[in-house]
Design a protein around this motif. Sequence first.
Motif, PDB file in Angstrom:
ATOM      1  N   ARG A   1      45.864  51.028  54.758  1.00 10.85           N
ATOM      2  CA  ARG A   1      44.304  51.260  54.018  1.00 10.85           C
ATOM      3  C   ARG A   1      44.115  52.577  53.321  1.00 10.85           C
ATOM      4  O   ARG A   1      44.731  53.520  53.877  1.00 10.85           O
ATOM      5  CB  ARG A   1      43.250  51.015  55.082  1.00 10.85           C
ATOM      6  CG  ARG A   1      43.290  49.631  55.502  1.00 10.85           C
ATOM      7  CD  ARG A   1      42.069  49.327  56.426  1.00 10.85           C
ATOM      8  NE  ARG A   1      40.928  49.270  55.847  1.00 10.85           N
ATOM      9  CZ  ARG A   1      39.757  49.055  56.237  1.00 10.85           C
ATOM     10  NH1 ARG A   1      39.839  48.882  57.695  1.00 10.85           N
ATOM     11  NH2 ARG A   1      38.632  48.728  55.769  1.00 10.85           N
ATOM     12  N   PRO A   2      43.460  52.572  52.286  1.00 11.52           N
ATOM     13  CA  PRO A   2      43.136  53.833  51.573  1.00 11.52           C
ATOM     14  C   PRO A   2      42.496  54.866  52.513  1.00 11.52           C
ATOM     15  O   PRO A   2      41.485  54.270  53.076  1.00 11.52           O
ATOM     16  CB  PRO A   2      42.529  53.479  50.299  1.00 11.52           C
ATOM     17  CG  PRO A   2      42.708  52.028  50.021  1.00 11.52           C
ATOM     18  CD  PRO A   2      42.893  51.532  51.408  1.00 11.52           C
TER      19      PRO A   2
ATOM     20  N   ASP B   1      40.688  43.517  55.115  1.00  8.59           N
ATOM     21  CA  ASP B   1      41.106  43.985  53.812  1.00  8.59           C
ATOM     22  C   ASP B   1      42.234  43.911  53.192  1.00  8.59           C
ATOM     23  O   ASP B   1      42.409  43.898  51.832  1.00  8.59           O
ATOM     24  CB  ASP B   1      40.662  45.605  54.000  1.00  8.59           C
ATOM     25  CG  ASP B   1      39.182  45.906  54.120  1.00  8.59           C
ATOM     26  OD1 ASP B   1      38.546  44.981  53.916  1.00  8.59           O
ATOM     27  OD2 ASP B   1      38.896  46.996  54.621  1.00  8.59           O
ATOM     28  N   ALA B   2      43.430  43.811  53.909  1.00 10.16           N
ATOM     29  CA  ALA B   2      44.750  43.716  53.496  1.00 10.16           C
ATOM     30  C   ALA B   2      44.835  42.269  52.773  1.00 10.16           C
ATOM     31  O   ALA B   2      45.444  42.118  51.792  1.00 10.16           O
ATOM     32  CB  ALA B   2      45.784  43.816  54.537  1.00 10.16           C
TER      33      ALA B   2
ATOM     34  N   ALA C   1      48.638  47.199  58.645  1.00  7.94           N
ATOM     35  CA  ALA C   1      47.506  47.022  57.706  1.00  7.94           C
ATOM     36  C   ALA C   1      46.328  47.872  57.947  1.00  7.94           C
ATOM     37  O   ALA C   1      46.089  48.431  56.826  1.00  7.94           O
ATOM     38  CB  ALA C   1      46.980  45.626  58.148  1.00  7.94           C
TER      39      ALA C   1
ATOM     40  N   LYS D   1      40.087  34.764  44.512  1.00  5.84           N
ATOM     41  CA  LYS D   1      38.791  35.724  44.953  1.00  5.84           C
ATOM     42  C   LYS D   1      37.783  34.981  44.107  1.00  5.84           C
ATOM     43  O   LYS D   1      36.585  34.855  44.753  1.00  5.84           O
ATOM     44  CB  LYS D   1      38.893  37.160  44.769  1.00  5.84           C
ATOM     45  CG  LYS D   1      39.718  37.894  45.506  1.00  5.84           C
ATOM     46  CD  LYS D   1      39.657  39.341  45.244  1.00  5.84           C
ATOM     47  CE  LYS D   1      40.989  39.995  45.518  1.00  5.84           C
ATOM     48  NZ  LYS D   1      41.457  41.522  45.208  1.00  5.84           N
TER      49      LYS D   1
ATOM     50  N   LYS E   1      32.247  37.028  52.437  1.00  8.79           N
ATOM     51  CA  LYS E   1      32.872  37.874  53.302  1.00  8.79           C
ATOM     52  C   LYS E   1      32.771  37.372  55.061  1.00  8.79           C
ATOM     53  O   LYS E   1      33.640  37.369  55.824  1.00  8.79           O
ATOM     54  CB  LYS E   1      32.298  39.529  53.397  1.00  8.79           C
ATOM     55  CG  LYS E   1      32.888  40.051  52.247  1.00  8.79           C
ATOM     56  CD  LYS E   1      32.477  41.460  52.311  1.00  8.79           C
ATOM     57  CE  LYS E   1      33.026  41.902  50.926  1.00  8.79           C
ATOM     58  NZ  LYS E   1      33.311  43.356  51.041  1.00  8.79           N
TER      59      LYS E   1
ATOM     60  N   ILE F   1      42.545  40.457  51.252  1.00  5.75           N
ATOM     61  CA  ILE F   1      41.535  40.598  50.092  1.00  5.75           C
ATOM     62  C   ILE F   1      42.451  41.293  49.095  1.00  5.75           C
ATOM     63  O   ILE F   1      42.687  41.014  47.696  1.00  5.75           O
ATOM     64  CB  ILE F   1      40.365  41.188  50.388  1.00  5.75           C
ATOM     65  CG1 ILE F   1      39.516  40.326  51.023  1.00  5.75           C
ATOM     66  CG2 ILE F   1      39.511  41.650  48.857  1.00  5.75           C
ATOM     67  CD1 ILE F   1      38.131  40.942  51.557  1.00  5.75           C
ATOM     68  N   ASP F   2      43.141  42.553  49.536  1.00  9.39           N
ATOM     69  CA  ASP F   2      43.968  43.288  48.572  1.00  9.39           C
ATOM     70  C   ASP F   2      45.036  42.424  47.640  1.00  9.39           C
ATOM     71  O   ASP F   2      45.368  42.444  46.767  1.00  9.39           O
ATOM     72  CB  ASP F   2      44.541  44.582  48.971  1.00  9.39           C
ATOM     73  CG  ASP F   2      43.222  45.514  49.227  1.00  9.39           C
ATOM     74  OD1 ASP F   2      42.073  45.286  48.826  1.00  9.39           O
ATOM     75  OD2 ASP F   2      43.689  46.435  49.858  1.00  9.39           O
ATOM     76  N   LEU F   3      45.608  41.541  48.794  1.00 14.35           N
ATOM     77  CA  LEU F   3      46.851  40.797  48.322  1.00 14.35           C
ATOM     78  C   LEU F   3      46.593  39.460  47.842  1.00 14.35           C
ATOM     79  O   LEU F   3      47.559  38.719  47.224  1.00 14.35           O
ATOM     80  CB  LEU F   3      47.751  40.391  49.681  1.00 14.35           C
ATOM     81  CG  LEU F   3      48.132  41.726  50.166  1.00 14.35           C
ATOM     82  CD1 LEU F   3      49.160  41.201  51.554  1.00 14.35           C
ATOM     83  CD2 LEU F   3      49.247  42.417  49.107  1.00 14.35           C
ATOM     84  N   THR F   4      45.261  39.099  47.923  1.00 12.00           N
ATOM     85  CA  THR F   4      44.709  37.874  47.104  1.00 12.00           C
ATOM     86  C   THR F   4      44.559  37.933  45.744  1.00 12.00           C
ATOM     87  O   THR F   4      44.206  38.740  45.286  1.00 12.00           O
ATOM     88  CB  THR F   4      43.489  37.575  47.680  1.00 12.00           C
ATOM     89  OG1 THR F   4      43.341  37.281  49.066  1.00 12.00           O
ATOM     90  CG2 THR F   4      42.771  36.204  47.101  1.00 12.00           C
TER      91      THR F   4
END
Length: 165
Positions: A104-105, A34-35, A100, A45, A57, A37-40
């Motif tokens: 996360r939220p 997830d981290a 990480a 993407k 995924k 993906i968030d930084l990509t």
Amino acid sequence: MVAGLLAGALTLAVAGVAAALTAPDAAPLDALGDAFIDLTPAWLKDLAIAAFGTADKTALLVGMVLVVALLAAGLGVLARHHLRLALLGVVGLGALAAAAALGRPGAGQLAPVPSLVGAAAGVLALTALARRAGPPTRDGRDPLRGDAPGRRAFLSAALVVAGVA
């Protein structure tokens, strides 16, 4: 390499069990994925989705497992000559996964626990395996331990670590 791979497998297995018991969304591979993906960047993407379609995924997970396996194997090789540095590598990777998970939220206070518990198991496993991985001396004793045959002791420890993982 085998010592590192087995220690890595145990690390992820223990972290997975700890995540199931404390914070299911905080498993190290999930948190790191997830981290990542968030930084990509969005363009990357989009490129991954175009290349892999609905399996994007799965491709990310396979890629992450391969990277973790390469890092674990490298730490296993490093442990042969510089055990402390290899153990610092395990701790560093555990801390990265813990950060990480914590980032996360909606992460709770227990989010870093699975990664840290997994890293602790990895440290114990890599230490046990690395101490038994040295080539035997002429009298058949492990030069790092001095009291057990090297190959037999390593194989026994490897089987235990693999079985637990």
